[in-house]
Design a protein around this motif. Structure first.
Motif, PDB file in Angstrom:
ATOM      1  N   ARG A 103      41.876  43.702  39.657  1.00 51.06           N
ATOM      2  CA  ARG A 103      42.933  43.154  40.511  1.00 51.06           C
ATOM      3  C   ARG A 103      44.256  43.043  39.746  1.00 51.06           C
ATOM      4  O   ARG A 103      44.956  42.046  39.795  1.00 51.06           O
ATOM      5  N   GLY A 104      44.606  44.123  39.052  1.00 57.93           N
ATOM      6  CA  GLY A 104      45.892  44.216  38.385  1.00 57.93           C
ATOM      7  C   GLY A 104      45.975  43.548  37.037  1.00 57.93           C
ATOM      8  O   GLY A 104      46.979  43.701  36.331  1.00 57.93           O
ATOM      9  N   SER A 105      44.943  42.809  36.641  1.00 59.79           N
ATOM     10  CA  SER A 105      44.938  42.141  35.340  1.00 59.79           C
ATOM     11  C   SER A 105      44.152  42.981  34.342  1.00 59.79           C
ATOM     12  O   SER A 105      43.053  43.464  34.654  1.00 59.79           O
ATOM     13  N   ILE A 106      44.698  43.139  33.152  1.00 60.02           N
ATOM     14  CA  ILE A 106      44.018  43.915  32.123  1.00 60.02           C
ATOM     15  C   ILE A 106      42.896  43.071  31.525  1.00 60.02           C
ATOM     16  O   ILE A 106      43.121  41.977  31.015  1.00 60.02           O
ATOM     17  N   VAL A 107      41.683  43.610  31.606  1.00 57.74           N
ATOM     18  CA  VAL A 107      40.504  42.916  31.079  1.00 57.74           C
ATOM     19  C   VAL A 107      40.089  43.521  29.736  1.00 57.74           C
ATOM     20  O   VAL A 107      39.755  42.797  28.798  1.00 57.74           O
ATOM     21  N   ILE A 108      40.105  44.849  29.657  1.00 53.86           N
ATOM     22  CA  ILE A 108      39.789  45.565  28.429  1.00 53.86           C
ATOM     23  C   ILE A 108      40.954  46.493  28.111  1.00 53.86           C
ATOM     24  O   ILE A 108      41.438  47.205  28.993  1.00 53.86           O
ATOM     25  N   GLU A 109      41.370  46.506  26.857  1.00 56.67           N
ATOM     26  CA  GLU A 109      42.428  47.434  26.459  1.00 56.67           C
ATOM     27  C   GLU A 109      42.317  47.726  24.966  1.00 56.67           C
ATOM     28  O   GLU A 109      42.313  46.799  24.143  1.00 56.67           O
ATOM     29  N   ASP A 110      42.221  49.010  24.641  1.00 49.03           N
ATOM     30  CA  ASP A 110      42.248  49.472  23.245  1.00 49.03           C
ATOM     31  C   ASP A 110      41.274  48.693  22.354  1.00 49.03           C
ATOM     32  O   ASP A 110      41.624  48.223  21.266  1.00 49.03           O
ATOM     33  N   GLY A 111      40.054  48.548  22.845  1.00 51.08           N
ATOM     34  CA  GLY A 111      39.031  47.917  22.025  1.00 51.08           C
ATOM     35  C   GLY A 111      39.087  46.416  21.952  1.00 51.08           C
ATOM     36  O   GLY A 111      38.433  45.813  21.095  1.00 51.08           O
ATOM     37  N   GLU A 112      39.824  45.776  22.852  1.00 51.12           N
ATOM     38  CA  GLU A 112      39.908  44.322  22.868  1.00 51.12           C
ATOM     39  C   GLU A 112      39.627  43.787  24.262  1.00 51.12           C
ATOM     40  O   GLU A 112      40.016  44.385  25.269  1.00 51.12           O
ATOM     41  N   TYR A 113      38.950  42.660  24.302  1.00 50.88           N
ATOM     42  CA  TYR A 113      38.735  41.942  25.562  1.00 50.88           C
ATOM     43  C   TYR A 113      39.910  41.016  25.796  1.00 50.88           C
ATOM     44  O   TYR A 113      40.220  40.160  24.964  1.00 50.88           O
ATOM     45  N   LYS A 114      40.592  41.193  26.926  1.00 49.69           N
ATOM     46  CA  LYS A 114      41.775  40.396  27.232  1.00 49.69           C
ATOM     47  C   LYS A 114      41.617  39.619  28.533  1.00 49.69           C
ATOM     48  O   LYS A 114      42.590  39.087  29.064  1.00 49.69           O
ATOM     49  N   GLY A 115      40.391  39.547  29.026  1.00 52.41           N
ATOM     50  CA  GLY A 115      40.154  38.861  30.288  1.00 52.41           C
ATOM     51  C   GLY A 115      39.851  37.393  30.096  1.00 52.41           C
ATOM     52  O   GLY A 115      39.921  36.849  28.993  1.00 52.41           O
ATOM     53  N   THR A 116      39.511  36.760  31.207  1.00 51.32           N
ATOM     54  CA  THR A 116      39.117  35.353  31.193  1.00 51.32           C
ATOM     55  C   THR A 116      37.909  35.183  32.097  1.00 51.32           C
ATOM     56  O   THR A 116      37.731  35.919  33.082  1.00 51.32           O
ATOM     57  N   ALA A 117      37.099  34.181  31.786  1.00 54.60           N
ATOM     58  CA  ALA A 117      35.888  33.934  32.572  1.00 54.60           C
ATOM     59  C   ALA A 117      36.206  33.409  33.964  1.00 54.60           C
ATOM     60  O   ALA A 117      35.349  33.433  34.837  1.00 54.60           O
ATOM     61  N   SER A 118      37.420  32.954  34.177  1.00 56.24           N
ATOM     62  CA  SER A 118      37.780  32.386  35.478  1.00 56.24           C
ATOM     63  C   SER A 118      38.459  33.394  36.399  1.00 56.24           C
ATOM     64  O   SER A 118      38.826  33.054  37.526  1.00 56.24           O
ATOM     65  N   HIS A 119      38.615  34.635  35.956  1.00 56.42           N
ATOM     66  CA  HIS A 119      39.367  35.616  36.755  1.00 56.42           C
ATOM     67  C   HIS A 119      38.608  36.079  37.994  1.00 56.42           C
ATOM     68  O   HIS A 119      39.176  36.215  39.078  1.00 56.42           O
ATOM     69  N   GLY A 120      37.317  36.343  37.854  1.00 51.68           N
ATOM     70  CA  GLY A 120      36.559  36.946  38.938  1.00 51.68           C
ATOM     71  C   GLY A 120      36.448  36.046  40.154  1.00 51.68           C
ATOM     72  O   GLY A 120      36.319  34.823  40.046  1.00 51.68           O
ATOM     73  N   THR A 121      36.494  36.650  41.329  1.00 57.52           N
ATOM     74  CA  THR A 121      36.385  35.904  42.580  1.00 57.52           C
ATOM     75  C   THR A 121      35.197  36.422  43.402  1.00 57.52           C
ATOM     76  O   THR A 121      34.808  37.589  43.296  1.00 57.52           O
ATOM     77  N   PHE A 122      34.662  35.543  44.229  1.00 57.63           N
ATOM     78  CA  PHE A 122      33.561  35.917  45.113  1.00 57.63           C
ATOM     79  C   PHE A 122      34.079  36.818  46.233  1.00 57.63           C
ATOM     80  O   PHE A 122      35.135  36.567  46.819  1.00 57.63           O
ATOM     81  N   LEU A 123      33.309  37.843  46.545  1.00 56.06           N
ATOM     82  CA  LEU A 123      33.660  38.795  47.594  1.00 56.06           C
ATOM     83  C   LEU A 123      32.743  38.598  48.798  1.00 56.06           C
ATOM     84  O   LEU A 123      31.540  38.858  48.715  1.00 56.06           O
ATOM     85  N   ALA A 124      33.309  38.117  49.882  1.00 53.01           N
ATOM     86  CA  ALA A 124      32.571  38.078  51.144  1.00 53.01           C
ATOM     87  C   ALA A 124      32.615  39.493  51.730  1.00 53.01           C
ATOM     88  O   ALA A 124      33.681  40.074  51.907  1.00 53.01           O
TER      89      ALA A 124
END
Length: 465
Positions: free
Chosen positions: A436-457
């Motif tokens: 959803r437009g946020s970089i989670v993985i880039e050039d061998g690094e994790y840049k995400g957060t555990a709170s980013h993901g949302t439930f999909l109905a």
């Protein structure tokens, strides 16, 4: 933030296109074919040069088991560790299974799984519901689950005393699902017969992991698949066969599809690349490869690849259900029936399928189709997911088809102490993963957060005829 992904080749289920992709916030704002030079003058907060790389819709793994209870233990990946590993491998959506225990309600089960996942996922997620206790209350609650965005229900012809449902119970659940427009997912193995074969093997002193496979012959997967198809036809219910491993089962699916029935099936990388020879590894190493259905003789692999090409197999998922070798798989030393059933794989699905492309088994568009677009359509997420298209979520994977890497427990990110593909050298690797437009993985690094993901109905299956 706006991002312009420039210089790459967009790979979709319909083909390839040299194009630039503009991301604005969480959505794809534009796709500019470069031959028309339509991106000239476009500005963005950030420009990512992806020359020589593929731009893919994020992978969708519709069969995972995070924190799943099984055989007195739990699968080793939490929603946090499992979704993070998925992102490393280019998967931006999972659909996990909420497991109804006997004597509990579906809605209470759904609440429990929401509590596990909420705020703990690096990528977006949905749920299927495992129905293990068919009664009047359960049948009524299926409608409430559909209203809550969970419209696929998994049942088991295997595991008597745990998840097993009788043919009558399956028929009742299928009739209810059909009324709601939902899809029934089926673990199709003849569990009653398998239990007899397991008991016979143990009584004869055949306790090694390979006997897990030998006591679950492919004929019993084929028989159960045929029976599930017949029950679904009587109930006029859409049927999705999970983790299909055997040519006998594939033949039954192909015949049903040729006859116009709403029958679909998935397979998994382990069935495409591994075999019963791995179950037979010495010194209890074979326990690492215990899953159900079991790994088959290599002769089944050509049939599965062919099924993917002909669309008799529509989806490749992982059945990611990792158990550590130490303390978990070892529970079955001296008795293969006590080895927790499941293997890790959520991180490697996209790469292994790309290996299938390199080997000539699949085309690039078919790779994307079975790993992203068809899962999105099958489980009511398209076109929000599964497409590089204006208005779709900016779930995007930048993939380097020339990068070489080696699969290993030393480098993977799944919370498990072994790799089923230890030492395998692959060509092709994820460079960047956007959710959803946020970089989670880039050039061998994790840049995400555990709170980013949302439930999909989710909506309904888009392939029904």
């Amino acid at each position: 933030m706006s991002i312009l992904i420039s210089g790459g080749t967009v790979v979709s289920a319909s083909g390839t296109l040299d194009a630039d992709v503009l991301v604005d916030g969480e959505k794809i704002a534009a796709v500019f074919p470069r031959r028309a030079n339509t991106a000239t003058g476009v500005t963005a907060d950030r420009v990512i040069d992806v020359t020589g790389k593929y731009v893919l819709p994020g992978g969708i793994d519709v069969h995972t088991h995070m924190e799943m209870p099984f055989g007195g233990t739990f699968s080793a990946d939490t929603f946090e560790t499992g979704t993070r590993a998925a992102a490393w491998g280019g998967t931006t959506t999972i659909i996990d299974f909420a497991v109804q225990a006997k004597g509990t309600s579906l809605l209470a089960t759904l609440d429990k799984w929401h509590a596990k996942a909420d705020g703990n996922c690096a990528i977006d997620y949905g749920f299927h519901m495992i129905v293990s206790d068919v009664n009047d209350t359960t049948l009524k609650e299926m409608d409430a689950c559909v209203a809550a965005g969970v419209n696929s229900f998994k049942m088991f012809m295997a595991y008597p005393g745990v998840f097993y449902a009788t043919d009558g119970e399956i028929l009742l659940a299928m009739q209810q699902a059909a009324r709601a427009g939902a899809t029934v997912m089926m673990h199709a193995e003849n569990g009653i017969a398998i239990d007899q074969l397991v008991a016979q093997a143990l009584a004869a002193g055949r306790t090694d992991p390979v006997y897990h496979g030998l006591s679950r012959p492919p004929e019993l997967e084929g028989e159960a698949t045929s029976r599930a198809i017949t029950l679904a036809k009587v109930a006029d219910c859409p049927l999705y066969i999970v983790h299909l491993s055997a040519s006998q089962a594939l033949q039954a699916v192909a015949e049903a599809r040729d006859g116009g029935q709403n029958v679909f099936a998935e397979t998994c990388p382990q069935y495409l690349f591994l075999s019963i020879d791995d179950l037979a590894r010495p010194e209890f190493e074979g326990s690492k490869f215990v899953c159900s259905p079991p790994l088959r003789p290599k002769s089944h692999q050509d049939s599965l690849w062919r099924g993917l090409r002909t669309n008799d197999l529509s989806v490749v998922s992982t059945d990611h259900c990792p158990f550590c070798f130490k303390d978990q798989k070892e529970m079955g030393r001296g008795d293969f029936s006590k080895i927790p059933n499941g293997m890790p794989g959520v991180e490697h699905r996209m790469d292994l399928l790309h290996a299938g492309v390199a080997a000539g088994h699949l085309t690039l568009p078919r790779w994307v189709e079975v790993a992203s677009t068809t899962p999105a359509r099958m489980f009511g997420l398209y076109p929000r997911k599964g497409a590089i298209a204006v208005g779709s979520d900016a779930d995007i994977v930048i993939y380097d088809p020339q990068a070489r890497h080696t699969l290993s427990v030393q480098t993977h990110h799944m919370n498990v102490d072994y790799s089923a593909y230890e030492g395998w050298e692959l060509t092709g690797q994820v460079v960047t993963t956007l959710s959803r437009g946020s970089i989670v993985i880039e050039d061998g690094e994790y840049k995400g957060t555990a709170s980013h993901g949302t439930f999909l109905a989710r909506g309904l299956n888009q392939y029904l005829v």
